[in-house]
Structure formats: structure tokens, C-alpha cells
Design a protein around this motif. Structure first.
Motif, PDB file in Angstrom:
ATOM      1  N   PHE A   1       0.835  -1.206   0.000  1.00  0.00           N
ATOM      2  CA  PHE A   1       0.000   0.000   0.000  1.00  0.00           C
ATOM      3  C   PHE A   1       0.873   1.260   0.000  1.00  0.00           C
ATOM      4  CE2 PHE A   1      -3.211   2.929   2.045  1.00  0.00           C
ATOM      5  CZ  PHE A   1      -4.067   2.951   0.952  1.00  0.00           C
ATOM      6  N   ASN A   2       1.986   1.229   0.745  1.00  0.00           N
ATOM      7  CA  ASN A   2       2.911   2.367   0.731  1.00  0.00           C
ATOM      8  C   ASN A   2       3.458   2.584  -0.679  1.00  0.00           C
ATOM      9  OD1 ASN A   2       2.474   2.355   3.473  1.00  0.00           O
ATOM     10  ND2 ASN A   2       4.511   1.617   4.030  1.00  0.00           N
ATOM     11  N   THR A   3       3.823   1.476  -1.327  1.00  0.00           N
ATOM     12  CA  THR A   3       4.378   1.587  -2.681  1.00  0.00           C
ATOM     13  C   THR A   3       3.352   2.147  -3.651  1.00  0.00           C
ATOM     14  OG1 THR A   3       5.843  -0.272  -2.263  1.00  0.00           O
ATOM     15  CG2 THR A   3       5.468   0.306  -4.569  1.00  0.00           C
ATOM     16  N   PHE A   4       2.109   1.702  -3.522  1.00  0.00           N
ATOM     17  CA  PHE A   4       1.062   2.261  -4.385  1.00  0.00           C
ATOM     18  C   PHE A   4       0.998   3.771  -4.197  1.00  0.00           C
ATOM     19  CE2 PHE A   4      -3.262   4.021  -4.339  1.00  0.00           C
ATOM     20  CZ  PHE A   4      -3.483   4.040  -5.707  1.00  0.00           C
ATOM     21  N   ASN A   5       1.058   4.235  -2.941  1.00  0.00           N
ATOM     22  CA  ASN A   5       0.971   5.676  -2.673  1.00  0.00           C
ATOM     23  C   ASN A   5       2.161   6.443  -3.252  1.00  0.00           C
ATOM     24  OD1 ASN A   5      -1.407   6.709  -0.875  1.00  0.00           O
ATOM     25  ND2 ASN A   5      -0.978   4.619  -0.230  1.00  0.00           N
ATOM     26  N   ILE A   6       3.339   5.807  -3.256  1.00  0.00           N
ATOM     27  CA  ILE A   6       4.521   6.457  -3.840  1.00  0.00           C
ATOM     28  C   ILE A   6       4.309   6.627  -5.351  1.00  0.00           C
ATOM     29  CG2 ILE A   6       6.981   6.160  -4.350  1.00  0.00           C
ATOM     30  CD1 ILE A   6       7.225   4.727  -1.612  1.00  0.00           C
ATOM     31  N   TRP A   7       3.841   5.581  -5.992  1.00  0.00           N
ATOM     32  CA  TRP A   7       3.589   5.668  -7.439  1.00  0.00           C
ATOM     33  C   TRP A   7       2.485   6.670  -7.737  1.00  0.00           C
ATOM     34  CZ3 TRP A   7       4.502   1.571 -11.545  1.00  0.00           C
ATOM     35  CH2 TRP A   7       5.679   0.865 -11.270  1.00  0.00           C
ATOM     36  N   PHE A   8       1.424   6.605  -6.925  1.00  0.00           N
ATOM     37  CA  PHE A   8       0.286   7.483  -7.163  1.00  0.00           C
ATOM     38  C   PHE A   8       0.706   8.945  -7.022  1.00  0.00           C
ATOM     39  CE2 PHE A   8      -3.646   9.660  -5.838  1.00  0.00           C
ATOM     40  CZ  PHE A   8      -4.405   9.391  -6.961  1.00  0.00           C
ATOM     41  N   ALA A   9       1.554   9.254  -6.031  1.00  0.00           N
ATOM     42  CA  ALA A   9       1.991  10.629  -5.827  1.00  0.00           C
ATOM     43  C   ALA A   9       2.942  11.076  -6.934  1.00  0.00           C
ATOM     44  CB  ALA A   9       2.674  10.772  -4.465  1.00  0.00           C
ATOM     45  N   ALA A  10       3.798  10.165  -7.400  1.00  0.00           N
ATOM     46  CA  ALA A  10       4.865  10.570  -8.317  1.00  0.00           C
ATOM     47  C   ALA A  10       4.462  10.533  -9.784  1.00  0.00           C
ATOM     48  CB  ALA A  10       6.079   9.667  -8.105  1.00  0.00           C
ATOM     49  N   ASN A  11       3.676   9.552 -10.192  1.00  0.00           N
ATOM     50  CA  ASN A  11       3.513   9.309 -11.626  1.00  0.00           C
ATOM     51  C   ASN A  11       2.404  10.147 -12.245  1.00  0.00           C
ATOM     52  OD1 ASN A  11       5.284   7.405 -10.743  1.00  0.00           O
ATOM     53  ND2 ASN A  11       4.304   5.683 -11.748  1.00  0.00           N
ATOM     54  N   GLN A  12       2.634  10.502 -13.495  1.00  0.00           N
ATOM     55  CA  GLN A  12       1.622  11.248 -14.238  1.00  0.00           C
ATOM     56  C   GLN A  12       0.425  10.336 -14.515  1.00  0.00           C
ATOM     57  OE1 GLN A  12       3.289  13.099 -17.691  1.00  0.00           O
ATOM     58  NE2 GLN A  12       1.644  14.622 -17.784  1.00  0.00           N
ATOM     59  N   THR A  13       0.731   9.107 -14.936  1.00  0.00           N
ATOM     60  CA  THR A  13      -0.316   8.097 -15.102  1.00  0.00           C
ATOM     61  C   THR A  13       0.204   6.795 -14.506  1.00  0.00           C
ATOM     62  OG1 THR A  13       0.502   7.368 -17.247  1.00  0.00           O
ATOM     63  CG2 THR A  13      -1.196   9.084 -17.274  1.00  0.00           C
ATOM     64  N   LEU A  14      -0.719   5.929 -14.127  1.00  0.00           N
ATOM     65  CA  LEU A  14      -0.310   4.614 -13.645  1.00  0.00           C
ATOM     66  C   LEU A  14      -1.403   3.601 -13.974  1.00  0.00           C
ATOM     67  CD1 LEU A  14      -0.557   4.476  -9.740  1.00  0.00           C
ATOM     68  CD2 LEU A  14      -1.313   6.432 -11.043  1.00  0.00           C
ATOM     69  N   ASN A  15      -0.996   2.347 -14.099  1.00  0.00           N
ATOM     70  CA  ASN A  15      -1.939   1.292 -14.439  1.00  0.00           C
ATOM     71  C   ASN A  15      -2.243   0.450 -13.217  1.00  0.00           C
ATOM     72  OD1 ASN A  15      -2.147   1.896 -17.226  1.00  0.00           O
ATOM     73  ND2 ASN A  15      -0.165   0.926 -17.589  1.00  0.00           N
ATOM     74  N   VAL A  16      -3.512   0.435 -12.845  1.00  0.00           N
ATOM     75  CA  VAL A  16      -3.948  -0.348 -11.692  1.00  0.00           C
ATOM     76  C   VAL A  16      -4.884  -1.446 -12.192  1.00  0.00           C
ATOM     77  CG1 VAL A  16      -5.256  -0.297  -9.528  1.00  0.00           C
ATOM     78  CG2 VAL A  16      -3.700   1.578 -10.086  1.00  0.00           C
ATOM     79  N   THR A  17      -4.596  -2.678 -11.791  1.00  0.00           N
ATOM     80  CA  THR A  17      -5.428  -3.801 -12.225  1.00  0.00           C
ATOM     81  C   THR A  17      -6.339  -4.255 -11.094  1.00  0.00           C
ATOM     82  OG1 THR A  17      -3.783  -4.520 -13.822  1.00  0.00           O
ATOM     83  CG2 THR A  17      -5.378  -6.170 -13.111  1.00  0.00           C
ATOM     84  N   VAL A  18      -7.585  -4.502 -11.463  1.00  0.00           N
ATOM     85  CA  VAL A  18      -8.559  -5.085 -10.547  1.00  0.00           C
ATOM     86  C   VAL A  18      -8.753  -6.524 -10.985  1.00  0.00           C
ATOM     87  CG1 VAL A  18     -10.927  -4.984  -9.693  1.00  0.00           C
ATOM     88  CG2 VAL A  18      -9.735  -2.867 -10.298  1.00  0.00           C
ATOM     89  N   TYR A  19      -8.564  -7.474 -10.039  1.00  0.00           N
ATOM     90  CA  TYR A  19      -8.601  -8.879 -10.415  1.00  0.00           C
ATOM     91  C   TYR A  19      -9.415  -9.686  -9.407  1.00  0.00           C
ATOM     92  CZ  TYR A  19      -6.950 -13.667 -11.151  1.00  0.00           C
ATOM     93  OH  TYR A  19      -6.892 -15.011 -11.364  1.00  0.00           O
TER      94      TYR A  19
END
Ligand SMILES: *[C@@H]1O[C@H](CO)[C@@H](O)[C@H](O)[C@H]1NC(C)=O
Ligand SMILES: *[C@@H]1O[C@H](CO)[C@@H](O)[C@H](O)[C@H]1NC(C)=O
Ligand SMILES: *[C@@H]1O[C@H](CO)[C@@H](O)[C@H](O)[C@H]1NC(C)=O
Ligand SMILES: *[C@@H]1O[C@H](CO)[C@@H](O)[C@H](O)[C@H]1NC(C)=O
Ligand SMILES: *[C@@H]1O[C@H](CO)[C@@H](O)[C@H](O)[C@H]1NC(C)=O
Ligand SMILES: *[C@@H]1O[C@H](CO)[C@@H](O)[C@H](O)[C@H]1NC(C)=O
Ligand SMILES: *[C@@H]1O[C@H](CO)[C@@H](O)[C@H](O)[C@H]1NC(C)=O
Ligand SMILES: *[C@@H]1O[C@H](CO)[C@@H](O)[C@H](O)[C@H]1NC(C)=O
Ligand SMILES: *[C@@H]1O[C@H](CO)[C@@H](O)[C@H](O)[C@H]1NC(C)=O
Ligand SMILES: CC(=O)N[C@H]1CO[C@H](CO)[C@@H](O)[C@@H]1O
Length: 352
Positions: free
Chosen positions: A159-177
Motif C-alpha cells: 500500500f505504501n508503494t502504491f501511494n509512492i507511485w500514485f503521488a509521483a507518476n503522471q499516469t499509472l496502471n492499476v489492475t482489478v482482479y
């Protein structure tokens, strides 16, 4: 000798007759024989026909329908209108999602509720960072799927890593499975299908485009009291609303620490966020920096902000702190103008 042959022949005949009993009268004319055969064995043909039909239906239902059901689930579009991350606590959040599922509507089918995970598609390992319960849906063309649930954060690192990507990246790909079951209307059987959708979403892009205005320096502020006040306009290009709380940043000009900045009670909403900021700045260091050849002409300094503390209701939210501290956010500040309007002095360049 002949005796033996007879026995052999008899044996052969017996064997043949056992196997080809129905075609024994093959010596008779073909047409007549076939009719006679049909007359006698019509039930066998009927049985074969029935079995064939049953098999075809079974194949359609047990192989074809699941394939079609899976195809329809694959073709369905999942779009997200809004995500709220509120009641943020160190170990849990309330997650609200407004989304729509769009299908071609050609198949009426009920889809069971299911537990799905979310993970970063482009991060090797694809470790889930959240578990979500999705409600039951039907195959209607356009469906609102609104979710609101309290979620325990089970994997803090993910979850911490997701927040780092979410804060930093212009776009990101999140998969729901997730795995669920589909029940086409008219059939009593349910078929297992896999629900897997990758959403390309906007991140916060390190708040690129943040502006600071109405800056005021208060030279009479006591030590430990904020000596700088301003209004920040923070853009949020995502569709996330985040209850962050009290966020404190360490400020740098190049590599020089010039003090702390706090945004109180930060609730980040999509679009523009005009929020008051206060700072406890090292005024001597700021004055020195703004008079260096690099910045003295314009008075505009790219100030680097690095998350130092995120506290909501007295508790540190490590996932937001990681998001805000893993990378520096850069905000251009017109320190020259702020000094002029607050202190009445003009920043001058060093005489050489
Ligand atoms: C979902 O829509 C409702 C009604 O428009 C709104 O009040 C709510 O804030 C939305 N939630 C999210 C997560 O976008
Ligand atoms: C669900 O979300 C949609 C927006 O996607 C909103 O228009 C609708 O009012 C929401 N419904 C509820 C019950 O929150
Ligand atoms: C999701 O739930 C499953 C089973 O309940 C659990 O094993 C897994 O650790 C959970 N994952 C996350 C990211 O919460
Ligand atoms: C997203 O941001 C993270 C953290 O800054 C970075 O490591 C990663 O490479 C970025 N991923 C993409 C796909 O841009
Ligand atoms: C996400 O997926 C899209 C489409 O598959 C791809 O073009 C893009 O490069 C991926 N990465 C990011 C960070 O958006
Ligand atoms: C940041 O925003 C500026 C304009 O405000 C733009 O020119 C620049 O490309 C953006 N940078 C990134 C990394 O998105
Ligand atoms: C942020 O800026 C500070 C000061 O220049 C620097 O020490 C630090 O390494 C930077 N952090 C990142 C992730 O670039
Ligand atoms: C800035 O804030 C952090 C966290 O609250 C604190 O540890 C640090 O001492 C502060 N630094 C200054 C210069 O005020
Ligand atoms: C932020 O800090 C102030 C002052 O310490 C406090 O009164 C307030 O409750 C805090 N806000 C949150 C959301 O924790
Ligand atoms: C400056 C910026 O990126 N603003 C965006 C914030 O988010 C909304 C949608 O949520 C966009 O429409 C804005 O362009």
C-alpha cells in the motif's frame, strides 16, 4: 487335418458373427438389407441422435456459454468516476468508488458479488495492495457500481508503494482482479469467470503546477511560531479525494534546508485545491539564497518540498508520508516579490 480346419473355420465364423451380427445378412441385396437393419435398429439411431443433440446442447452450455460469458466479461468496460479515500487511519481506510460497467447488453446475465484485489500492473510481482468486495451486477448495458467500505490495510509495504507511485507518476496502471460466477438468465447453472480490468489512471504527478500566492513574511514571529503565511493552489489531476490531515514538509533551496512548511487539515480533492500554508523558515538562509547570482535577477526560487510528517487525528499515516517523501515536489516561489511586499526591500544581486 480336415477336422482341424473345420474347427478353425467354425471358430473364425463365430468370432465374426459375434462382432458383425447386424451385418450378417450382408449377402442379401444392399437396399433391402439396410431397411431391414433400420427396422430392427431404429432405436439405436434414435439414441445416437438424442445423444448428439444432448451433447451439442451440453457443449454449448458447458463449453460455449462459459466461453461467451468470459468473453462478455472481458469485453465489459470498467470506468471510474471518483474515488474517495477517507477516515484515513494507520491501519485502515474507508474506500468509496463510483464506477460504471458498460457492456453491449446482448446477454442477460447475473454476475455474483466477489472479492477482488488491486495491484500495480507495471510493478513486477504485482502484489495486491487492497482487497475490495464488489457487489453483484447484471448484464445491463450501463450500470452504476458504487462501493463504500471500510478496508483494513493488510499489506503495508504494497500500500505504501502504491501511494509512492500514485503521488509521483503522471499516469499509472492499476489492475482489478477477481474470480466470480455468471448466471445467464434462462439457465440454472452458474459459470466461473475471471474479472480482470486494468485502469490507466492519472496520478498526482508530484503536484506539478502548484503555485504559491499572497506570501507574507512576519519578522516579529517568535521562535517556533510560523513566520511565513501564504496560499497554495495545488492541482490534483486524479479523480481521487484524499483525507490527508496535517502535512508537514521540509523545504530545500538546492541542498540547503530552509525550514518546515505545514498544510493543516489537507483534504485533497480533484481539480484545484486552494489551501493556506504556514511555514517556519530560516530567514537568514532564505535571504542568502535569494541573493545568489542564480536567483537574484528574478527572485523566483524553485523550492523543493519533501514530506516530513503526515498526522491525522494524532496518528501518523505512513502510506501518505511515504508518498510525499519518496520524491521531492518542486514549487517555484517568488521569494523576491514576497520580500518586497512584506519587508519593503528589493533583492539585489551581489556586486562583483
Ligand atoms: C459518488 O456520487 C455521489 C453522488 O453524485 C457523490 O455524492 C459521491 O461523493 C461520489 N463518490 C465518489 C467516490 O466519487
Ligand atoms: C453513484 O455514482 C454516480 C456517479 O458515478 C452518481 O451519479 C450516483 O448518484 C451514485 N449513487 C449513489 C447511490 O451514491
Ligand atoms: C486479500 O484477502 C485474502 C484472503 O482474504 C488475503 O489472503 C490477502 O492477504 C488479502 N490481500 C490484501 C492485499 O489485503
Ligand atoms: C512510477 O513512480 C515510481 C516511483 O517514483 C517509479 O519507480 C516508477 O518507475 C514509475 N512507473 C511508471 C510506469 O512511470
Ligand atoms: C499503462 O498501460 C498503457 C496501455 O496499456 C500503456 O500505454 C502505458 O505505457 C502504461 N503505463 C503507464 C505508466 O501509463
Ligand atoms: C509540469 O507542468 C508544466 C506546466 O505547468 C509542464 O510544462 C511540464 O511538462 C510538467 N511536467 C511534468 C513532468 O508533467
Ligand atoms: C530531495 O532534495 C534533497 C535536498 O536537495 C535531497 O537531499 C534529496 O536527495 C532529494 N530527494 C530525492 C528523492 O530526490
Ligand atoms: C520539521 O518537521 C519535522 C517533523 O515534524 C521535525 O522533525 C523537524 O525537526 C522540523 N524541522 C524544523 C527545521 O523545524
Ligand atoms: C492538525 O493540527 C492541529 C494543531 O495541532 C490540530 O488542532 C488538528 O486537529 C490537526 N488536524 C488533524 C486532521 O489531525
Ligand atoms: C491542474 C490539473 O491538473 N487539474 C486537473 C485536476 O483534475 C481535474 C479532474 O479531476 C482535471 O479536470 C484538471 O485538469
Amino acid at each position: 487335418m480336415s477336422d482341424k480346419q473345420d474347427t478353425e473355420n467354425a471358430e473364425v465364423y463365430q468370432t465374426e458373427s459375434r462382432v458383425e451380427q447386424p451385418t450378417v445378412p450382408a449377402a442379401a441385396p444392399k437396399k433391402k438389407g439396410f431397411l431391414a437393419h433400420l427396422k430392427r435398429f431404429w432405436w439405436a439411431y434414435l439414441l445416437v441422435l438424442i445423444c448428439g443433440v444432448v451433447l451439442a446442447v451440453c457443449l454449448t452450455i458447458f463449453v460455449g456459454v462459459p466461453k461467451i460469458a468470459q468473453q462478455k466479461v472481458n469485453d465489459a468496460k470498467l470506468e471510474i468516476q471518483g474515488v474517495n479515500v477517507i477516515n484515513t487511519k494507520p491501519n485502515s481506510i474507508t474506500l468509496q468508488i463510483n464506477s460504471t460497467i458498460t457492456t453491449d447488453g446482448s446477454i442477460k446475465a447475473n454476475i455474483d458479488a466477489f472479492d477482488g484485489v488491486m495491484y500495480l500492473e507495471d510493478l513486477p510481482g504485482q502484489t495486491p495492495f487492497l482487497n475490495i468486495s464488489f457487489p453483484a451486477t447484471n448484464g445491463d448495458k450501463h450500470q452504476l457500481v458504487n462501493i463504500s467500505q471500510d478496508i483494513t490495510i493488510e499489506d503495508h509495504d504494497a500500500f505504501n508503494t502504491f501511494n509512492i507511485w500514485f503521488a509521483a507518476n503522471q499516469t499509472l496502471n492499476v489492475t482489478v482482479y477477481g474470480k466470480t460466477k455468471v448466471k445467464p438468465s434462462g439457465l440454472s447453472k452458474k459459470f466461473g469467470v475471471t474479472f480482470k480490468k486494468t485502469i490507466n489512471m492519472n496520478g498526482l504527478n508530484l503536484f506539478n503546477g502548484t503555485t504559491v500566492s499572497d506570501g507574507k513574511i512576519d519578522i516579529s514571529a517568535k521562535k517556533g511560531q510560523p513566520n511565513f503565511k501564504a496560499t497554495a493552489d495545488i492541482p490534483n489531476a486524479s479523480y481521487f479525494t484524499l483525507e490527508i490531515g496535517n502535512a508537514t514538509f521540509t523545504n530545500f533551496i538546492d541542498n540547503t534546508n530552509i525550514g518546515n512548511l505545514t498544510i493543516p487539515n489537507l483534504l485533497l480533492v480533484p481539480g484545484s485545491n486552494k489551501v493556506p500554508i504556514t511555514a517556519d523558515l530560516d530567514q537568514v538562509a532564505v535571504l542568502e539564497e535569494v541573493q545568489t547570482p542564480k536567483y537574484c535577477k528574478t527572485g523566483i526560487i524553485p523550492v523543493k518540498l519533501k514530506g516530513a510528517a503526515v498526522v491525522n487525528d494524532g496518528q501518523t499515516l505512513q502510506y501518505f508520508l511515504d508518498g510525499l517523501s519518496a520524491n521531492n515536489e518542486t514549487v517555484p516561489m517568488d521569494i523576491g516579490s514576497i520580500i518586497k511586499s512584506s519587508l519593503g526591500t528589493t533583492v539585489s544581486c551581489p556586486k562583483s
